[in-house]
Each structure stands twice: as C-alpha cells, then as structure tokens.
Write an enzyme that holds these catalytic residues in place. Structure first.
Site, PDB file in Angstrom:
ATOM      1  N   LYS A   1      -2.844   6.603   7.178  1.00  0.00           N
ATOM      2  CA  LYS A   1      -2.446   5.065   7.392  1.00  0.00           C
ATOM      3  C   LYS A   1      -3.754   3.941   6.459  1.00  0.00           C
ATOM      4  O   LYS A   1      -4.913   4.005   6.684  1.00  0.00           O
ATOM      5  CB  LYS A   1      -1.867   4.269   7.569  1.00  0.00           C
ATOM      6  CG  LYS A   1      -0.392   5.427   8.926  1.00  0.00           C
ATOM      7  CD  LYS A   1       0.593   5.043   7.660  1.00  0.00           C
ATOM      8  CE  LYS A   1       1.447   4.286   8.222  1.00  0.00           C
ATOM      9  NZ  LYS A   1       2.601   3.883   8.046  1.00  0.00           N
TER      10      LYS A   1
ATOM     11  N   CYS B   1      17.081 -33.082 -12.960  1.00  0.00           N
ATOM     12  CA  CYS B   1      16.148 -33.346 -12.226  1.00  0.00           C
ATOM     13  C   CYS B   1      14.394 -32.574 -12.682  1.00  0.00           C
ATOM     14  O   CYS B   1      14.343 -31.785 -13.402  1.00  0.00           O
ATOM     15  CB  CYS B   1      16.622 -32.398 -11.431  1.00  0.00           C
ATOM     16  SG  CYS B   1      15.337 -31.289 -10.007  1.00  0.00           S
TER      17      CYS B   1
ATOM     18  N   CYS C   1      18.845 -32.762  -2.625  1.00  0.00           N
ATOM     19  CA  CYS C   1      17.308 -32.518  -3.279  1.00  0.00           C
ATOM     20  C   CYS C   1      16.303 -32.745  -2.961  1.00  0.00           C
ATOM     21  O   CYS C   1      16.411 -34.234  -3.599  1.00  0.00           O
ATOM     22  CB  CYS C   1      17.995 -31.959  -4.789  1.00  0.00           C
ATOM     23  SG  CYS C   1      16.445 -31.758  -6.000  1.00  0.00           S
TER      24      CYS C   1
ATOM     25  N   CYS D   1      14.912 -34.972  -6.750  1.00  0.00           N
ATOM     26  CA  CYS D   1      16.133 -35.688  -7.296  1.00  0.00           C
ATOM     27  C   CYS D   1      17.028 -36.168  -6.154  1.00  0.00           C
ATOM     28  O   CYS D   1      17.318 -37.302  -6.738  1.00  0.00           O
ATOM     29  CB  CYS D   1      16.621 -35.471  -8.258  1.00  0.00           C
ATOM     30  SG  CYS D   1      17.734 -34.241  -8.664  1.00  0.00           S
TER      31      CYS D   1
ATOM     32  N   CYS E   1      21.375 -27.500  -7.367  1.00  0.00           N
ATOM     33  CA  CYS E   1      20.801 -29.393  -7.748  1.00  0.00           C
ATOM     34  C   CYS E   1      21.460 -28.943  -8.969  1.00  0.00           C
ATOM     35  O   CYS E   1      21.358 -28.372 -10.158  1.00  0.00           O
ATOM     36  CB  CYS E   1      19.296 -29.460  -7.560  1.00  0.00           C
ATOM     37  SG  CYS E   1      19.615 -31.400  -8.315  1.00  0.00           S
TER      38      CYS E   1
ATOM     39  N   GLU F   1      -2.259  13.838  -0.150  1.00  0.00           N
ATOM     40  CA  GLU F   1      -1.124  13.562  -1.718  1.00  0.00           C
ATOM     41  C   GLU F   1      -1.424  11.925  -0.930  1.00  0.00           C
ATOM     42  O   GLU F   1      -1.711  11.274   0.264  1.00  0.00           O
ATOM     43  CB  GLU F   1      -0.015  13.570  -1.089  1.00  0.00           C
ATOM     44  CG  GLU F   1       0.093  14.951  -1.455  1.00  0.00           C
ATOM     45  CD  GLU F   1       1.711  15.264  -0.855  1.00  0.00           C
ATOM     46  OE1 GLU F   1       2.390  15.409  -0.025  1.00  0.00           O
ATOM     47  OE2 GLU F   1       1.320  17.287  -0.742  1.00  0.00           O
TER      48      GLU F   1
ATOM     49  N   TYR G   1      10.208  11.574  -5.794  1.00  0.00           N
ATOM     50  CA  TYR G   1       8.725  12.506  -6.418  1.00  0.00           C
ATOM     51  C   TYR G   1       8.875  13.835  -5.170  1.00  0.00           C
ATOM     52  O   TYR G   1       9.248  13.666  -3.638  1.00  0.00           O
ATOM     53  CB  TYR G   1       7.516  11.710  -5.365  1.00  0.00           C
ATOM     54  CG  TYR G   1       6.304  11.375  -6.663  1.00  0.00           C
ATOM     55  CD1 TYR G   1       6.617  11.762  -8.597  1.00  0.00           C
ATOM     56  CD2 TYR G   1       6.107   9.782  -6.873  1.00  0.00           C
ATOM     57  CE1 TYR G   1       5.667  10.971  -9.112  1.00  0.00           C
ATOM     58  CE2 TYR G   1       5.705   9.558  -7.821  1.00  0.00           C
ATOM     59  CZ  TYR G   1       5.248  10.082  -8.879  1.00  0.00           C
ATOM     60  OH  TYR G   1       4.412   9.342 -10.044  1.00  0.00           O
TER      61      TYR G   1
ATOM     62  N   ASP H   1       5.522   4.608  -0.191  1.00  0.00           N
ATOM     63  CA  ASP H   1       6.848   3.681   0.522  1.00  0.00           C
ATOM     64  C   ASP H   1       7.749   4.191   0.371  1.00  0.00           C
ATOM     65  O   ASP H   1       8.878   3.197  -0.214  1.00  0.00           O
ATOM     66  CB  ASP H   1       5.902   2.891   0.503  1.00  0.00           C
ATOM     67  CG  ASP H   1       6.211   2.040   1.930  1.00  0.00           C
ATOM     68  OD1 ASP H   1       6.874   3.006   2.510  1.00  0.00           O
ATOM     69  OD2 ASP H   1       5.612   0.662   1.996  1.00  0.00           O
TER      70      ASP H   1
ATOM     71  N   LYS I   1       1.012   8.382   0.343  1.00  0.00           N
ATOM     72  CA  LYS I   1       2.372   8.434   0.774  1.00  0.00           C
ATOM     73  C   LYS I   1       2.247   6.949   0.129  1.00  0.00           C
ATOM     74  O   LYS I   1       2.921   5.717   0.647  1.00  0.00           O
ATOM     75  CB  LYS I   1       1.586   7.676   2.331  1.00  0.00           C
ATOM     76  CG  LYS I   1       2.641   8.407   3.902  1.00  0.00           C
ATOM     77  CD  LYS I   1       1.854   7.893   4.482  1.00  0.00           C
ATOM     78  CE  LYS I   1       3.762   7.684   5.900  1.00  0.00           C
ATOM     79  NZ  LYS I   1       4.765   7.282   5.821  1.00  0.00           N
TER      80      LYS I   1
END
Ligand code: IVH
Length: 676
Positions: A318, A435, A412, A415, A430, A118, A229, A122, A120
């Site tokens: 894995k 900008c 910023c 600018c 900003c 199957e 699942y 996550d 795996k």
C-alpha cells in the site's frame, strides 16, 4: 406472420447487428478506439431494438440491447462463491515486501519465482460467472464466502462483455474477478450534477461505485459512469499456466485489463514498481491505493496456498495513507452561485498527501448529522478522488466534554436572508439572487475552465472586480475593455496582464453554444444537460421560446430541469444579460458538425503549445473541434495529443513525461488533409 425465409433473413440481420454492436462496444468501452460515429451506432441499435420488438422470439439475454433490463429488485439474492473471494494481506514498506519475498521463496524450496505487479484499483471487487460463454451471474465479494447477486447492475457496465469474445465454443464455467470503479473526472462531474440537483454527493469514487452497485434499480445504475478492470480468471477451457498469460487471455476474451501490469523478476523490481506508482498515481485517471504483487506461476500459487482469508502468493503493497486525524475547530458556511449554502469544516491544519489542509467540505446538513459531527471533535480527514479533502469520520472516543450537536445556519451568512430547504432536497438555499456571494459565484462559474474558460479571470480577480463595481453580472466581462486605464492602475496589473486578460475574454467568444448555455448557470443544467438541450434546440431563440412540454420531450430532461430552464428564460434580468452576451458576439447556435467516422480527432483531447506557422491557434482549435476533438489548456493523462508549434512551453515536457503523443505542425496538417 413471418414466413420461414423472412424470419431466417431477420435472424441473420439481427445476428449481424448484434455482432457489429458488440464489436463497437468493445472498441469504444474497452479499447477506447471508437471506429464509427455515435449516430451510426445509434442507428444500428435502433434497428436491432425494433427488430427484437417485432420478433420477440428472437430476443436473447446477451443481446447488446439488453444491458438495462428487468424490474427494480426488492432485495438481492445471496450467492455462494465457487471458491472464496480472498482478500490480500497488506504491507506498507520495503521491509515487509522483502519479508513476503523471503517467505514465498522459502515455501517454494528456493525455486526461481517471478512476480506480476499490478495496480491496486480502489473500487469494489466483483465476481462474474459465464456459462457456455454467456454472463449468467455477477456477485459482490460480501464476506468472501457469499455475496449479493448484482447481475442486473453489472450488465449495465458496457465494458463488461455479456458474451465472451472467442471464436471457439466455451462449454464449461468461466469465472472472472475484477474491480468495479469510477474515473475521478466522471465522479467529479457526477457529483457536480448531483449537487446542482440538490441530491446527496458521494465522498469519493470508491464509495460512489460501491453505492451504485447496491442500487436495486438497474436503470439508475446504467446512468452512472462505472468502469471495470479484470484481474483474475478461472475456467478449465481458458485458464493458462501463469497469471500474466491469464491477463492476456482476459484481454482476448473482451475484458478491460489494467494496462500497467508488469512482470518483475526480483523483489527489487517490485519495489521500483511501487515507488514509480507512488510518485505517479495522480497521473492516472482513477484512484489506486497501492500495488498488488502476485506470484506469476499458477502451479506455484497452488503450492503456496492460503492462510485464513488471504493467499500466501500475493500481497498488497500500500501507499502511505492519505487520511489523517485533526481537530474540527468550527463549521462555517459558503454560499454558491445558485444560493446553495454549503457547510465547510475549519480544521486544525494537518499535513496530508503533500499539502497542508485547513478546510474540508462537509456537503450538507444530512452529512453532518450522519457523521454526528460536533465542533471541537477529533475528525478523520481524507484526500480521496477529489483534490478537495473531506471529513470522513469522527473519533467519538476523543470527544471533549461540553461539546454540542451542530445546528445549521438559519440565515445567509453573506446577506442575512432567511435560508430555505426544499422538502425533497439535501441543500439549504439563500433565495436572494442579488446576494454578493451569488453574484461572484455566477461570474466565477461563467469564467471557469469547464465553461467559458477565460484564463486569468480567477476567483480573486472576480472578487476584486465585483467589489470595485466593474462586474455586476457575467455580461459585464465583455465590457471590461472599457476599463483599461482603471484596471492598469490597480496593484499587480500592467499593460501585459491586462492585454492577456482581454485576449482571453476575446477568445472565449469562440466557445460553442452548449458551453455558453452551461456558463449561464441555469439551475440543474450541468455541462451534459446543456449539450442535450442544444442538440435538440440548436439556437438560443428556440431555447428561449421552448414550451415546458417541448423541453420535457427531450430525452434526459425531466420536469425539474424543464421548469428551471423555462423559469430562467422568463426572468428579465437573465434575458437582458443574454441580449448583452449576444451583442458581444458569443455563439448563440450550435454549429451542426458532421464528423466523418474515421476522423483522427473524434473524442480526442488535444492540447496546443507554441506557435504554429501556417495557422493561428484559434484556427487549429476550430479545425480540431470541427473534427470531433476537444481542446483543453493543460496536459494530463487524459490528453491524447499535444500539438507542438515553435517555442513550445512546459506542456511539451509534461507530454513527454506522461508518454503522450506529440504532433508536429506537419503531422497535424497531414492529418487534416487526410480528412479532406
Ligand atoms: S487480486 C486473492 N488484484 O483488493 C487475490 N485485488 O484485499 C484477490 N484489488 O478485494 C484480489 N486491485 O477489491 C487483486 N489488481 C488487483 C486489485 C485487487 C484492487 C482489491 C480487491 C480485493 C482487495 C484485496
């Protein structure tokens, strides 16, 4: 007071609505084969809710209307699992899997033994307990022996049945275990919306699923795109003698089960399965971090038993890690289209999951502080659900002397305007809308795939055109045609590339109004909110003149969004850009499409390749969209059909590789005629 006959009639009606809604939930969320239009579903749900309100004595917990019920919890109760939730021993290479196979066979006295392979997933492991066929308890794995009771949250996941789908009465207890996870696309969309809202973003789909299940308010959980699942079944009434049969039973009971599980007669077949998925994992819509190998026979599983916390009959195989250590050289800042200032990690380049990574996102100030990051640190970089890598941790013991805590920028970087962090938000902004970074960002957003989808108008070209003064606002895109000779004169451009760009710009005029609205880049208005808005205020004049309360009356539109929309349409620069888009011929109202419930294209994603004989690509796209389908430009595992014309491109090859259904022009015309 209802008479006995009316309430018997009402009860029958309620039962039939519940049965129908359960069936449609199953078709939609588990089989991904919706059979009715959303409006019809909503109508039945409204009728059920209203009957249950009038006859509260007929309300039951397993009613499809009761997915989101109950007050927010103060804390989770602890539940002890009937049998411990074990974890899997890991293996990382073929040799270790051969060792596992040898061990299994020797413990079984060399009996023949088959495996089930199957994926795996996550995500987060959960246990669901059904009594007399009804979901009564759901819990997290916790420490394996006891976990948190999260029934309220699990009930909101619509692919999980509140009631087992079975004709016969199941009296005893049934336990189903499986993984709650999030699709990468859903995760990305959710993070984008969170970013727009100035909320913290999640690191990857797994963290996001885990964080969501820990929420104490099921109403919020219900808005998050969780999937499930099932991979384990226990219960005297239902259990079969092998794992692969149990998976079939789980499907029959109404659970989604990963569709890629496979019987393997030999360890070589197991290794082939692992190699295949190591190569093809990106084609799945969700993350996997390996495959799981299980002895198929339950009798043999029992004989093999468990050691410590892992069974001897299963192993996780894995994939190579997509995490790596590297040095954080510096933290720089990027300014987005709404002025959001995002910190970026500048990294010592490191090879990770097939590419060299030298930059990674750091989200916001809080994220940096939570990690305790300092420039010069050794950090963990992770490639998770997103293509963009993330810094997910610091190796503190490798910290160099003399490093200093990081201070966020005050001005910023583009600018020089002072930055501002609203009290309840994680982002700095900003606030200078002129900008240059914001101007570019707004145009990029306008042209990108999810918005106006103007192929060829990418970041680099937008940067160049902004610097040359060709683009000051996204509305200027539709004036680029007046600059043909200057563009052709630029390096890298020619007649053909300019024409392609003009065709793409022209093509964008057909995008539906909701996309135009999304493309305009109103703060807090993501693609989903844009659709909500146009569904309720279907043309631009209605939207521009909508009052705050009209906007707030739309379900799903809170005060923050409403204020932002109102503010946007009061701004004269925005109004003038809007007028220019209107003049250019963009869609400014939503076509009200009524889609027949049996349409073969409802919710289907279609990609076109090659030239069609009897109609243009545009016409074909319009027809598909009118029948509830969606057109995208590239083939992925999310594509349902590829419509193939003469001289198809590489998209056809990709479709074949992914096993996606292809339609010839004739198939397509037949499908259309069955709709007329
Ligand atoms: S079977 C004793 N099957 O992996 C067997 N687990 O360390 C128990 N997982 O906690 C699990 N996909 O969260 C199984 N197809 C799959 C799985 C799977 C993901 C996770 C699960 C479990 C962990 C094992």
């Amino acid at each position: 007071m209802a008479t006995a006959t009316t309430s018997a009639g009402v009860k029958r009606r309620i039962d039939s609505l519940r049965t129908a809604l359960r069936k449609h939930d199953h078709r939609y969320y588990v089989l991904a084969e919706p059979a009715i239009a959303d409006e019809e579903y909503d109508r039945m749900m409204r009728e059920l809710v209203s009957l249950e309100k009038d006859y509260p004595e007929l309300l039951t917990d397993d009613s499809p209307s009761q997915r989101v019920a109950g007050e927010p919890l103060k804390e989770f109760r602890t539940v002890v699992h009937a049998t411990p939730m074990l974890s899997l021993a890991n293996s990382y290479n073929e040799e270790e899997v051969h060792d596992f196979d040898r061990r299994v066979r020797s413990l079984l006295g060399n009996e023949p033994c088959g495996y089930v392979c199957e994926l795996k997933f996550d995500g987060v492991a959960v246990s669901l307990v059904y009594e007399r066929g009804k979901l009564v308890r759901a819990a997290t794995r916790g420490d394996g022996t006891q976990g948190d009771e999260i029934t309220q949250n699990i009930r909101t996941i619509r692919s999980i049945p509140l009631q087992l789908r079975t004709a016969k009465k199941i009296l005893g207890t049934v336990e189903v275990r499986g993984e709650v996870f999030m699709h990468r696309d859903d995760f990305r969309r959710m993070n984008e919306e969170r970013e727009l809202e100035g909320e913290k973003t999640f690191i990857n789909p797994r963290n996001s699923a885990a964080g969501t299940l820990k929420l104490q308010d099921a109403k919020i959980v219900a808005q998050r795109p969780l999937n499930f699942y099932a991979y384990f079944l226990r219960g005297e009434d239902v259990q079969r003698s092998s794992h692969h049969e149990n998976l079939k039973t789980l499907t029959k009971l109404g659970f989604p089960v990963g569709e890629h599980s496979q019987l393997a007669k030999s360890v070589e077949a197991v290794v082939d399965y692992w190699k295949h998925w190591e190569d093809h994992r990106e084609e799945l819509p969700y993350d996997i971090d390996g495959v799981v190998v299980k002895v198929d026979s339950l009798r043999q599983q029992k004989k093999l038993g468990a050691v410590a916390k892992s069974p001897r009959w299963a192993i996780a195989f894995k994939f190579a890690s997509r995490k790596a250590e590297t040095i954080l050289k510096d933290i720089t800042f990027q300014v987005g289209r709404v002025g959001t200032v995002t910190p970026v990690a500048e990294l010592q380049p490191v090879f990770l999951g097939g590419t060299t990574v030298s930059r990674a996102t750091l989200h916001n100030e809080d994220y940096i502080h939570e990690l305790g990051l300092r420039p010069g640190d050794t950090v963990i970089v992770e490639k998770g659900g997103d293509v963009i890598p993330k810094v997910s941790g610091v190796v503190k013991k490798k910290r160099v002397d003399g490093s200093r805590p990081f201070a966020f920028a005050k001005k910023c970087p583009v600018c020089g305007t002072s930055l501002f962090r609203p009290e309840d938000e994680a982002n700095y902004y900003c606030e200078n809308s002129l900008c240059p970074a914001q101007v570019k960002g707004r145009i990029e957003h306008f042209a990108h795939r999810g918005a106006m989808d103007i192929e060829g108008l990418g970041e680099a070209i937008i940067d160049q055109f902004v610097e040359l003064g060709y683009l000051k606002s996204y509305a200027d895109i539709y004036k680029l045609k007046n600059r043909r000779s200057s563009i052709i004169a630029l390096e890298g451009w020619g007649e053909k590339s300019v024409q392609n760009l003009y065709d793409a710009v022209e093509g964008s005029k057909k995008r539906p109004f909701s996309r135009v609205l999304f493309a305009m880049g109103i703060r807090h208005v993501g693609a989903g909110v844009a659709q909500l808005l146009v569904r309720n205020l279907p043309n631009i004049d209605r939207l521009v003149t909508a009052t705050l309360s009209e906007l707030q009356n739309i379900q799903g539109v809170g005060p923050r969004i409403a204020e932002s929309v109102e503010r946007f349409f009061k701004d004269r620069h925005n109004l003038s850009a809007l007028e220019r888009l209107r003049k250019a011929g963009l869609q400014m109202s939503e076509r009200q499409v009524r889609v027949a419930s049996g349409s073969p294209f409802i919710d289907k994603t279609v990609v076109l390749t090659g030239t069609l004989d009897s109609l243009s690509r545009e016409e074909a796209s319009q027809k598909i969209e009118a029948l509830g389908g969606k057109i995208t430009s590239s083939v992925s595992s999310n594509t349902d059909y590829v419509l193939v014309g003469a001289e198809p491109g590489s998209k056809l090859e990709k479709a074949r590789k992914l096993g996606i259904r292809t339609l010839s022009e004739r198939d397509f015309l037949e499908m259309l005629s069955s709709e007329e």
